[in-house]
Design a protein around this motif. Structure first.
Motif, PDB file in Angstrom:
ATOM      1  N   LYS A 414       8.470   8.098   1.497  1.00 11.64           N
ATOM      2  CA  LYS A 414       8.377   6.739   0.950  1.00 11.64           C
ATOM      3  C   LYS A 414       8.996   5.691   1.870  1.00 11.64           C
ATOM      4  CE  LYS A 414      12.611   6.882  -1.858  1.00 11.64           C
ATOM      5  NZ  LYS A 414      13.178   6.697  -3.214  1.00 11.64           N
ATOM      6  N   LYS A 415       9.846   6.108   2.809  1.00  7.74           N
ATOM      7  CA  LYS A 415      10.493   5.166   3.725  1.00  7.74           C
ATOM      8  C   LYS A 415       9.632   4.872   4.955  1.00  7.74           C
ATOM      9  CE  LYS A 415      15.084   6.723   2.285  1.00  7.74           C
ATOM     10  NZ  LYS A 415      16.352   7.374   2.714  1.00  7.74           N
ATOM     11  N   ASP A 416       8.480   5.508   5.029  1.00  4.00           N
ATOM     12  CA  ASP A 416       7.569   5.274   6.149  1.00  4.00           C
ATOM     13  C   ASP A 416       7.142   3.805   6.183  1.00  4.00           C
ATOM     14  OD1 ASP A 416       4.980   5.199   7.663  1.00  4.00           O
ATOM     15  OD2 ASP A 416       5.290   7.372   7.754  1.00  4.00           O
ATOM     16  N   GLU A 417       7.196   3.176   7.348  1.00  3.07           N
ATOM     17  CA  GLU A 417       6.860   1.756   7.458  1.00  3.07           C
ATOM     18  C   GLU A 417       5.417   1.472   7.050  1.00  3.07           C
ATOM     19  OE1 GLU A 417       7.722   0.471  11.396  1.00  3.07           O
ATOM     20  OE2 GLU A 417       9.907   0.665  11.170  1.00  3.07           O
ATOM     21  N   ARG A 418       4.532   2.427   7.281  1.00  3.02           N
ATOM     22  CA  ARG A 418       3.132   2.230   6.907  1.00  3.02           C
ATOM     23  C   ARG A 418       2.980   2.154   5.385  1.00  3.02           C
ATOM     24  NH1 ARG A 418       1.050   7.423  10.037  1.00  3.02           N
ATOM     25  NH2 ARG A 418       2.966   8.156   9.002  1.00  3.02           N
ATOM     26  N   VAL A 419       3.806   2.880   4.665  1.00  2.00           N
ATOM     27  CA  VAL A 419       3.801   2.813   3.198  1.00  2.00           C
ATOM     28  C   VAL A 419       4.218   1.420   2.741  1.00  2.00           C
ATOM     29  CG1 VAL A 419       4.865   3.720   1.102  1.00  2.00           C
ATOM     30  CG2 VAL A 419       4.188   5.290   2.928  1.00  2.00           C
ATOM     31  N   ALA A 420       5.197   0.843   3.420  1.00  2.00           N
ATOM     32  CA  ALA A 420       5.659  -0.503   3.072  1.00  2.00           C
ATOM     33  C   ALA A 420       4.553  -1.531   3.262  1.00  2.00           C
ATOM     34  CB  ALA A 420       6.877  -0.867   3.913  1.00  2.00           C
ATOM     35  N   VAL A 421       3.746  -1.363   4.290  1.00  2.00           N
ATOM     36  CA  VAL A 421       2.631  -2.291   4.534  1.00  2.00           C
ATOM     37  C   VAL A 421       1.624  -2.233   3.391  1.00  2.00           C
ATOM     38  CG1 VAL A 421       0.652  -2.775   6.046  1.00  2.00           C
ATOM     39  CG2 VAL A 421       2.887  -2.213   7.044  1.00  2.00           C
ATOM     40  N   ILE A 422       1.330  -1.043   2.957  1.00  2.00           N
ATOM     41  CA  ILE A 422       0.390  -0.880   1.836  1.00  2.00           C
ATOM     42  C   ILE A 422       0.976  -1.486   0.564  1.00  2.00           C
ATOM     43  CG2 ILE A 422      -0.895   0.779   0.437  1.00  2.00           C
ATOM     44  CD1 ILE A 422      -1.770   0.611   3.371  1.00  2.00           C
ATOM     45  N   LYS A 423       2.273  -1.297   0.356  1.00  2.00           N
ATOM     46  CA  LYS A 423       2.909  -1.842  -0.839  1.00  2.00           C
ATOM     47  C   LYS A 423       2.832  -3.371  -0.859  1.00  2.00           C
ATOM     48  CE  LYS A 423       7.112  -1.713  -3.662  1.00  2.00           C
ATOM     49  NZ  LYS A 423       7.170  -3.175  -3.859  1.00  2.00           N
ATOM     50  N   GLU A 424       2.968  -4.004   0.282  1.00  2.00           N
ATOM     51  CA  GLU A 424       2.865  -5.468   0.337  1.00  2.00           C
ATOM     52  C   GLU A 424       1.487  -5.924  -0.151  1.00  2.00           C
ATOM     53  OE1 GLU A 424       3.768  -6.874   4.219  1.00  2.00           O
ATOM     54  OE2 GLU A 424       5.853  -6.145   4.184  1.00  2.00           O
ATOM     55  N   TRP A 425       0.450  -5.204   0.259  1.00  2.00           N
ATOM     56  CA  TRP A 425      -0.906  -5.557  -0.184  1.00  2.00           C
ATOM     57  C   TRP A 425      -1.048  -5.360  -1.694  1.00  2.00           C
ATOM     58  CZ3 TRP A 425      -4.786  -2.849  -2.627  1.00  2.00           C
ATOM     59  CH2 TRP A 425      -6.032  -3.465  -2.671  1.00  2.00           C
ATOM     60  N   ILE A 426      -0.498  -4.239  -2.200  1.00  2.00           N
ATOM     61  CA  ILE A 426      -0.580  -3.957  -3.638  1.00  2.00           C
ATOM     62  C   ILE A 426       0.168  -5.028  -4.431  1.00  2.00           C
ATOM     63  CG2 ILE A 426       0.156  -2.337  -5.441  1.00  2.00           C
ATOM     64  CD1 ILE A 426      -0.352  -0.101  -3.340  1.00  2.00           C
ATOM     65  N   ILE A 438      -5.393   0.511  -9.176  1.00  2.00           N
ATOM     66  CA  ILE A 438      -6.140   0.486  -7.915  1.00  2.00           C
ATOM     67  C   ILE A 438      -6.797   1.849  -7.723  1.00  2.00           C
ATOM     68  CG2 ILE A 438      -5.918   0.271  -5.408  1.00  2.00           C
ATOM     69  CD1 ILE A 438      -3.594  -1.699  -5.987  1.00  2.00           C
ATOM     70  N   SER A 439      -8.088   1.827  -7.512  1.00  2.39           N
ATOM     71  CA  SER A 439      -8.848   3.071  -7.426  1.00  2.39           C
ATOM     72  C   SER A 439      -8.586   3.792  -6.111  1.00  2.39           C
ATOM     73  CB  SER A 439     -10.344   2.784  -7.551  1.00  2.39           C
ATOM     74  OG  SER A 439     -10.805   2.086  -6.403  1.00  2.39           O
ATOM     75  N   ASP A 440      -8.953   5.073  -6.086  1.00  2.00           N
ATOM     76  CA  ASP A 440      -8.826   5.847  -4.855  1.00  2.00           C
ATOM     77  C   ASP A 440      -9.674   5.233  -3.741  1.00  2.00           C
ATOM     78  OD1 ASP A 440      -7.202   7.527  -6.256  1.00  2.00           O
ATOM     79  OD2 ASP A 440      -8.617   9.196  -6.367  1.00  2.00           O
ATOM     80  N   MET A 443      -7.827   2.302  -2.338  1.00  2.16           N
ATOM     81  CA  MET A 443      -6.682   2.736  -1.545  1.00  2.16           C
ATOM     82  C   MET A 443      -7.126   3.229  -0.174  1.00  2.16           C
ATOM     83  SD  MET A 443      -3.625   2.411  -2.847  1.00  2.16           S
ATOM     84  CE  MET A 443      -2.672   3.686  -2.033  1.00  2.16           C
ATOM     85  N   LEU A 444      -8.186   4.002  -0.143  1.00  6.50           N
ATOM     86  CA  LEU A 444      -8.667   4.522   1.126  1.00  6.50           C
ATOM     87  C   LEU A 444      -9.120   3.388   2.048  1.00  6.50           C
ATOM     88  CD1 LEU A 444      -9.175   7.110   2.687  1.00  6.50           C
ATOM     89  CD2 LEU A 444     -11.458   7.225   1.654  1.00  6.50           C
ATOM     90  N   LYS A 445      -9.790   2.394   1.485  1.00 11.32           N
ATOM     91  CA  LYS A 445     -10.263   1.256   2.282  1.00 11.32           C
ATOM     92  C   LYS A 445      -9.085   0.479   2.880  1.00 11.32           C
ATOM     93  CE  LYS A 445     -12.984  -2.990   1.969  1.00 11.32           C
ATOM     94  NZ  LYS A 445     -13.752  -3.892   1.062  1.00 11.32           N
ATOM     95  N   GLU A 449      -7.806  -0.069   6.834  1.00  8.44           N
ATOM     96  CA  GLU A 449      -7.671  -1.395   7.438  1.00  8.44           C
ATOM     97  C   GLU A 449      -6.252  -1.691   7.918  1.00  8.44           C
ATOM     98  OE1 GLU A 449      -9.013  -4.103   4.470  1.00  8.44           O
ATOM     99  OE2 GLU A 449     -11.134  -3.564   4.708  1.00  8.44           O
ATOM    100  N   LEU A 450      -5.243  -1.299   7.117  1.00  7.32           N
ATOM    101  CA  LEU A 450      -3.868  -1.714   7.400  1.00  7.32           C
ATOM    102  C   LEU A 450      -2.992  -0.613   7.991  1.00  7.32           C
ATOM    103  CD1 LEU A 450      -3.099  -3.837   4.195  1.00  7.32           C
ATOM    104  CD2 LEU A 450      -4.022  -4.604   6.388  1.00  7.32           C
ATOM    105  N   ALA A 451      -3.319   0.638   7.737  1.00  6.85           N
ATOM    106  CA  ALA A 451      -2.470   1.733   8.254  1.00  6.85           C
ATOM    107  C   ALA A 451      -3.325   2.949   8.544  1.00  6.85           C
ATOM    108  CB  ALA A 451      -1.380   2.063   7.235  1.00  6.85           C
TER     109      ALA A 451
END
Length: 456
Positions: A414-426, A438-440, A443-445, A449-451
């Motif tokens: 959960k501390k992965d920086e890429r996870v944080a980027v996705i969380k900002e979008w959510i 948010i559908s699978d 999430m995949l899309k 795009e972001l990570a």
């Protein structure tokens, strides 16, 4: 008179024989069932002993009671579900029987098609009208056992059948004798037993059946039908609502062995599963269920629930293939267009899916913390996560690990920086008014795009 009971290994008084009470007016238990009020649960604080049978099993009514509250199954659908029941029950036949209507040509075709499978279990049984013609039909179709109604409450005897108790008993006995005369084992559906006068009608009638069974040598099965779901499992509850009391009485006062007693419950008060388990614990060998609990009104006891109750009480699945339950659920949704509420235990799409970030955090560390058992192994349904505004970093990491089937060193933290980027979008989605998960696919899309490096 005092006799030694070999079952309980105690001396017991046997001088009282329950005789039919042929009352002039029906006993509707108005103090309990006033109709304008919620049914009351009375206690007499008399406790009967738990006495589970040596063998317990499940019987199925998907093609009988289960067809009374939905569009009829096609012959092909019945055969497919019959195959699923056979696989689920396993080589030891824990799903012992399933019952069919014999009314229409389609009913008969379905029976013949299932017979062609040649399975030992589940045994095919029938449900027919209580007439000589129908008994002959059941025999011609190769039925060894058939069920029919022997309604036992005064609601049915007086108000529906317009008979006295004596007339009802005599009518039922004559029909049962007809069944025996053509070589059919009767399964007597004691309809509405949780509103019946147990000692004034049920036990005297059962004693007559026991006498007939002894004379003919033909086993007669009693199905205790909690038709309106009034049964309760509480110790010390009074009849007619006490499930333990009913099963104890059929065994102790009427002398029926466990293997000839079956419980058929309905779920009007959310008690179907608990009552069925209670019936097992107090000496009933068989509980009658339907797939997904589909049946009259609120439905029957869900068969898949009793599969896990069996395993819980016996400590083993005894060869049942529990992963078939997931196949059955998928078949209902995809092929039968039946919508299963998503949070339905064992079969709903989200029954083991978390949306809470705090739960996802625990699942990341050890899935046993928030998963009921190894759902991946027992149901072929790994734990899941639905992404919402409450999922947090842990929920996103868990989703990625599950979706991409990551393990070992490849697991995403959960501390992965890429996870944080996705969380900002959510977070931005919900800040602008979104109120759906948010559908699978979404999430995949977003990950692409972001990570994109999250994708293995």
């Amino acid at each position: 008179m005092i006799e030694f009971n070999k079952k309980s290994n105690t001396l017991e008084q046997t001088q009282y024989r329950y005789a039919l009470q042929d009352v002039a007016e029906p006993n509707l238990y108005r103090e309990i069932y006033s109709y304008d009020e919620v049914p009351k649960c009375a206690f007499n604080h008399r406790r009967v002993p738990m006495n589970p049978a040596d063998e317990i099993w499940i019987t199925d009514t998907t093609f009988r009671d289960g067809q009374q509250s939905r569009a009829p199954y096609t012959v092909e659908q019945i055969v497919t579900l019959f195959d699923y029941l056979h696989r689920l029950g396993g080589p030891n036949g824990i799903i012992r029987q399933t019952e069919f209507f014999l009314y229409s040509d389609k009913d008969k075709e379905a029976v013949y098609k299932c017979m062609e499978r040649g399975y030992q279990f589940p045994e095919i049984t029938s449900w027919i009208r209580a007439s000589k013609t129908d008994f002959e039909l059941a025999k011609q179709m190769g039925m060894k056992e058939t069920g029919f109604l022997v309604s036992c409450s005064d609601y049915h005897i007086f108000n529906k059948l317009k008979m006295t108790r004596r007339q009802a008993m005599d009518s039922y006995l004559s029909v049962i004798k007809e069944a025996i005369s053509v070589g059919i084992k009767p399964r007597c559906h004691l309809e509405d037993i949780t509103r019946a006068d147990f000692y004034g009608f049920v036990v005297p009638f059962a004693l007559e059946l026991r006498k007939l069974m002894d004379e003919s040598g033909v086993p007669i099965k009693l199905r205790a039908c909690d038709t309106m779901g009034y049964g309760v499992s509480y110790p010390g509850a009074a009849l007619p609502r006490s499930v333990g009391g009913i099963i104890y009485g059929l065994r102790h006062h009427a002398g029926f062995p466990s293997e000839l007693i079956e419980w058929h419950g309905h779920n009007d008060f959310y008690k179907a599963v608990c009552n069925s388990s209670t019936a097992w614990l107090y000496g009933c060998s068989s509980v009658n269920c339907s797939l997904l609990g589909i049946g009259e009104r609120t439905g029957n006891t869900p068969l898949e629930a009793m599969v896990f109750e069996y395993a819980s009480l016996r400590g083993t699945t005894d060869g049942m293939d529990t992963t078939v339950i997931t196949e059955i659920a998928e078949y209902y949704e995809k092929e039968l267009d039946y919508e299963i509420p998503p949070r339905t235990p064992f079969v709903g799409r989200h029954f083991n899916v978390t949306q809470a970030g705090i739960h996802a955090d625990g699942l990341l560390k050890d899935e046993e913390i928030y998963n009921i058992f190894n759902t991946g192994k027992l149901l072929n349904r790994p734990i899941g996560v639905a992404i919402t505004q409450t999922s947090g970093l842990a929920g996103i990491a868990l989703w990625a690990n599950n979706y991409f089937r990551l393990s070992g060193d490849a697991l995403i933290d959960k501390k992965d920086e890429r996870v944080a980027v996705i969380k900002e979008w959510i977070d931005a989605q919900y800040q602008t008014g979104r109120n759906t998960s948010i559908s699978d696919k979404e999430m995949l899309k977003v990950i692409r795009e972001l990570a994109p490096s999250l994708i293995p």
